[in-house]
Design a protein around this motif. Structure first.
Motif, mmCIF file in Angstrom:
data_model
loop_
_atom_site.group_PDB
_atom_site.id
_atom_site.type_symbol
_atom_site.label_atom_id
_atom_site.label_comp_id
_atom_site.label_asym_id
_atom_site.label_seq_id
_atom_site.Cartn_x
_atom_site.Cartn_y
_atom_site.Cartn_z
ATOM 1 N N GLN A 86 0.854 -1.063 0.111
ATOM 2 C CA GLN A 86 -0.065 -0.150 -0.052
ATOM 3 C C GLN A 86 0.876 1.205 -0.017
ATOM 4 O OE1 GLN A 86 -3.542 0.085 2.808
ATOM 5 N NE2 GLN A 86 -2.859 2.159 3.214
ATOM 6 N N ASN A 87 0.693 2.144 -0.990
ATOM 7 C CA ASN A 87 1.300 3.463 -1.078
ATOM 8 C C ASN A 87 2.889 2.980 -1.068
ATOM 9 O OD1 ASN A 87 -0.892 5.189 -0.926
ATOM 10 N ND2 ASN A 87 -1.122 4.714 1.107
ATOM 11 N N GLU A 88 3.399 2.140 -1.848
ATOM 12 C CA GLU A 88 4.832 1.418 -1.930
ATOM 13 C C GLU A 88 5.757 2.595 -2.128
ATOM 14 O OE1 GLU A 88 2.820 -0.280 -5.621
ATOM 15 O OE2 GLU A 88 1.936 0.263 -3.599
ATOM 16 N N ALA A 89 5.345 3.478 -2.709
ATOM 17 C CA ALA A 89 6.289 4.539 -3.523
ATOM 18 C C ALA A 89 6.911 5.339 -2.231
ATOM 19 C CB ALA A 89 5.453 5.581 -4.375
ATOM 20 N N LEU A 90 6.252 5.382 -1.103
ATOM 21 C CA LEU A 90 6.800 6.003 0.031
ATOM 22 C C LEU A 90 8.054 5.254 0.601
ATOM 23 C CD1 LEU A 90 3.644 7.798 1.618
ATOM 24 C CD2 LEU A 90 5.413 8.738 0.160
ATOM 25 N N THR A 91 7.871 3.862 0.302
ATOM 26 C CA THR A 91 9.079 3.010 0.750
ATOM 27 C C THR A 91 10.165 3.266 0.303
ATOM 28 O OG1 THR A 91 8.472 1.193 -0.398
ATOM 29 C CG2 THR A 91 7.275 1.386 1.517
ATOM 30 N N ASN A 95 11.101 1.220 -8.372
ATOM 31 C CA ASN A 95 11.460 2.187 -9.416
ATOM 32 C C ASN A 95 10.620 3.282 -9.276
ATOM 33 O OD1 ASN A 95 12.314 3.638 -11.567
ATOM 34 N ND2 ASN A 95 12.948 1.903 -12.664
ATOM 35 N N ASN A 96 10.687 4.528 -8.473
ATOM 36 C CA ASN A 96 9.688 5.591 -8.345
ATOM 37 C C ASN A 96 9.486 6.295 -9.682
ATOM 38 O OD1 ASN A 96 9.071 4.463 -5.981
ATOM 39 N ND2 ASN A 96 9.887 6.431 -4.868
ATOM 40 N N ASP A 97 10.640 6.377 -10.352
ATOM 41 C CA ASP A 97 10.461 7.010 -11.994
ATOM 42 C C ASP A 97 9.334 6.359 -12.912
ATOM 43 O OD1 ASP A 97 12.645 8.492 -11.055
ATOM 44 O OD2 ASP A 97 14.171 7.651 -12.681
ATOM 45 N N LYS A 98 9.066 4.936 -12.748
ATOM 46 C CA LYS A 98 8.341 4.461 -13.600
ATOM 47 C C LYS A 98 6.996 3.977 -12.796
ATOM 48 C CE LYS A 98 12.142 2.721 -16.542
ATOM 49 N NZ LYS A 98 12.841 1.809 -17.066
ATOM 50 N N GLU A 99 6.794 4.322 -11.590
ATOM 51 C CA GLU A 99 5.866 3.844 -10.720
ATOM 52 C C GLU A 99 5.495 2.231 -10.747
ATOM 53 O OE1 GLU A 99 2.520 6.002 -12.057
ATOM 54 O OE2 GLU A 99 3.162 7.932 -11.371
ATOM 55 N N ALA A 100 6.758 1.603 -10.692
ATOM 56 C CA ALA A 100 6.887 0.248 -10.842
ATOM 57 C C ALA A 100 7.099 -0.424 -9.175
ATOM 58 C CB ALA A 100 7.816 -0.131 -11.683
ATOM 59 N N SER A 101 6.707 -1.655 -9.204
ATOM 60 C CA SER A 101 6.848 -2.725 -8.227
ATOM 61 C C SER A 101 7.994 -3.644 -8.256
ATOM 62 C CB SER A 101 5.665 -3.396 -7.713
ATOM 63 O OG SER A 101 4.342 -2.585 -7.524
ATOM 64 N N THR A 167 24.557 10.670 -11.988
ATOM 65 C CA THR A 167 24.152 9.743 -10.770
ATOM 66 C C THR A 167 23.095 8.888 -11.094
ATOM 67 O OG1 THR A 167 22.591 11.322 -9.895
ATOM 68 C CG2 THR A 167 25.108 11.652 -9.188
ATOM 69 N N ARG A 168 22.778 7.790 -10.331
ATOM 70 C CA ARG A 168 21.561 6.919 -10.210
ATOM 71 C C ARG A 168 21.328 6.824 -8.764
ATOM 72 N NH1 ARG A 168 20.094 2.645 -8.727
ATOM 73 N NH2 ARG A 168 22.271 1.988 -8.135
ATOM 74 N N SER A 169 20.029 7.293 -8.663
ATOM 75 C CA SER A 169 19.432 7.107 -7.226
ATOM 76 C C SER A 169 19.096 5.709 -7.162
ATOM 77 C CB SER A 169 18.311 8.242 -7.132
ATOM 78 O OG SER A 169 17.177 7.704 -7.590
ATOM 79 N N TYR A 170 18.630 5.687 -5.848
ATOM 80 C CA TYR A 170 18.267 4.252 -5.215
ATOM 81 C C TYR A 170 16.666 3.896 -5.699
ATOM 82 C CZ TYR A 170 16.564 6.591 -0.942
ATOM 83 O OH TYR A 170 16.002 7.324 -0.178
ATOM 84 N N THR A 171 16.055 4.833 -6.215
ATOM 85 C CA THR A 171 14.582 4.451 -6.927
ATOM 86 C C THR A 171 14.651 4.720 -8.405
ATOM 87 O OG1 THR A 171 14.099 6.923 -6.388
ATOM 88 C CG2 THR A 171 13.678 5.281 -4.709
ATOM 89 N N SER A 172 16.021 4.654 -9.161
ATOM 90 C CA SER A 172 15.572 4.832 -10.663
ATOM 91 C C SER A 172 16.808 3.825 -11.297
ATOM 92 C CB SER A 172 16.300 6.308 -10.749
ATOM 93 O OG SER A 172 16.434 6.353 -12.227
ATOM 94 N N ASP A 173 16.485 3.457 -12.311
ATOM 95 C CA ASP A 173 17.512 2.570 -13.199
ATOM 96 C C ASP A 173 18.074 3.325 -14.280
ATOM 97 O OD1 ASP A 173 15.380 3.255 -15.131
ATOM 98 O OD2 ASP A 173 15.161 1.000 -15.472
ATOM 99 N N SER A 174 18.276 4.588 -14.288
ATOM 100 C CA SER A 174 18.899 5.629 -15.175
ATOM 101 C C SER A 174 19.838 6.518 -14.491
ATOM 102 C CB SER A 174 17.766 6.431 -16.210
ATOM 103 O OG SER A 174 16.655 5.751 -16.301
ATOM 104 N N TYR A 175 20.844 6.581 -15.180
ATOM 105 C CA TYR A 175 22.019 7.613 -14.732
ATOM 106 C C TYR A 175 21.599 8.854 -15.379
ATOM 107 C CZ TYR A 175 24.990 3.608 -12.958
ATOM 108 O OH TYR A 175 25.175 2.583 -12.233
ATOM 109 N N LYS A 176 21.665 9.771 -14.771
ATOM 110 C CA LYS A 176 21.382 11.362 -15.069
ATOM 111 C C LYS A 176 22.149 12.341 -14.720
ATOM 112 C CE LYS A 176 16.665 10.000 -14.091
ATOM 113 N NZ LYS A 176 15.357 10.144 -13.412
ATOM 114 N N LYS A 177 22.377 13.529 -15.484
ATOM 115 C CA LYS A 177 23.052 14.650 -14.848
ATOM 116 C C LYS A 177 22.131 15.358 -13.649
ATOM 117 C CE LYS A 177 26.044 15.776 -18.972
ATOM 118 N NZ LYS A 177 27.088 15.848 -18.124
ATOM 119 N N GLU A 178 22.064 14.600 -12.945
ATOM 120 C CA GLU A 178 21.352 15.132 -11.758
ATOM 121 C C GLU A 178 21.769 14.521 -10.195
ATOM 122 O OE1 GLU A 178 18.133 17.697 -10.169
ATOM 123 O OE2 GLU A 178 18.761 17.170 -12.246
#
Length: 396
Positions: A86-91, A95-101, A167-178
């Motif tokens: 439930q509301n798993e994005a907050l955990t 992958n919060n970039d893609k709203e995936a489980s 960088t690639r954050s712990y909720t993304s599979d993409s490396y970005k200039k961010e």
């Protein structure tokens, strides 16, 4: 000229030596490591519906053997929801970039060169520095793309020089200039120096240069004095200062900004089985430093959720203790308690008290169970909450 053009530029930087190991042998002699992790996270927050999820994942990595002092490493991490959620994005388990489980990311893929206590990496890799690191609080860590160089010219001295482009954050599979605290259009360059003065005193300093974002200087000293064979008296000090804010800097940011001015101190006693310590930090600036440029900023006053890393000039005290039970037939257990008190005079900040406890049991050197719980009691009650993590881990 034809021959030179056919050789990768990277390889021209280094001399070649006759190697007793062939390329095929280097591949065949590689090492495989990994882990399996089961992670349950439940957040009971005052102003939000309950959020929880269970994830099964882990990591797998392969490192080749040396070939002409070159080697390569490839690794990935994965985190996959199982059971109800439930509301798993907050955990922040997926992958919060893609709203995936489900979530799989390449955490390392680099070519390395090592010789005479010097290591150069080019590609995607993990870091362990104060303002850019793994943040292993979830299954999938942060990772970085660029060039990393480490040298140990003599015992007790280590030099680091990194240039990070993505960088690639712990909720993304993409490396970005961010980065965690803003755009890194021109990358982040870091210089670090670690010096072990003797067995009791250790010093290190880091400088991060991030054009158009903000620069940061970090210094730390750790002193550990042996009172007797089973009792140590420990002192530590940290100083973190940021400035030179550019167009992408957000001064009032919780994650990291161009007005960090923080001093932290700690004092503790340690025995073979029992530790107790008192930590203190004061941020005289209005920028926070929760994430820095990536990962989770390392500060003495940091618990699971509570910390002195906030914005708007927090002053934090933390009392902590931990006890290791004797080893017995079924392994070894540890319990720990923290009390954190943070007060913020600025009306924009949030004062709070936090109460933390954990139980960790090592069945053997490869298998463990970790239960962590923390209650946050804010001055503004709408922010109150409880946080529970249960983590089972097996390394292979």
């Amino acid at each position: 000229m034809i021959i030179a053009r056919s050789i990768p530029v990277f390889l021209l930087l280094f001399p070649f030596y006759a190697s007793a190991v062939s390329f095929n042998e280097a591949i065949q002699n590689g090492a495989v490591k990994g882990s399996v992790k089961l992670f349950y996270y439940d957040l009971d927050l005052e102003n939000l519906p309950e959020s929880y999820a269970t994830s099964l994942g882990g990591h797998l990595q392969y490192t080749t053997g040396n070939w002409n002092e070159l080697y390569a490493k490839v690794g990935f991490h994965t985190s996959n929801a199982i059971g109800s959620k439930q509301n798993e994005a907050l955990t922040f388990l997926f992958n919060n970039d893609k709203e995936a489980s489900s979530f799989t990311a390449v955490s390392e893929s680099f070519l390395g060169y090592r010789r005479n206590q010097r290591v150069l990496k080019v590609g995607n890799f993990r870091l362990n520095t104060p303002m850019m690191n793994d943040d292993t609080s979830r299954i999938v860590p942060w990772s970085y793309r660029g060039i990393a160089f480490t040298s140990t010219p003599r015992a007790g001295i280590r030099i680091q020089l990194n240039h990070i482009t993505h960088t690639r954050s712990y909720t993304s599979d993409s490396y970005k200039k961010e980065s965690a605290s803003g755009t890194i259009e021109d990358g982040v360059t870091m210089f670090g120096l670690h010096y072990d003065v003797n067995q009791e005193l250790s010093l290190f300093g880091f400088y991060y240069y991030a054009p158009k974002l903000f620069d940061t200087f970090v210094a730390q000293a750790d002193y550990k004095y042996p009172v007797d064979e089973d009792l140590f008296f420990c002192l530590g000090a940290q100083y973190i200062k940021s400035g030179n804010g550019g167009e992408y800097a957000v001064t009032e940011s919780l994650r990291g900004g161009d007005e960090i001015d923080l001093v932290a101190l700690r004092i503790s006693t340690e025995t073979e089985n029992w530790d107790i310590g008192l930590n203190y930090s004061q941020n005289f600036g209005i920028s926070g430093l929760l994430k820095g440029y990536g990962g989770s900023t390392k500060l003495f006053t940091t618990s699971m959720i509570a910390s002195g890393r906030g914005n708007f000039k927090p002053e934090t005290w933390m009392l902590s203790t931990a006890y290791d039970f004797p080893v017995y037939e079924w392994g070894q257990s540890e319990v720990a308690l923290h009390y954190t008190n943070t007060r913020v005079d600025d009306s924009r900040g949030n004062s709070f008290d936090a109460y933390y406890a954990h139980f960790r049991h090592y069945i053997n050197t490869n298998t463990s169970l970790y239960i962590r719980y923390e209650v946050m009691d804010y001055e503004k009650e709408t922010l109150d909450g409880g946080y529970l993590r249960v983590i089972g881990n097996y390394d292979f």
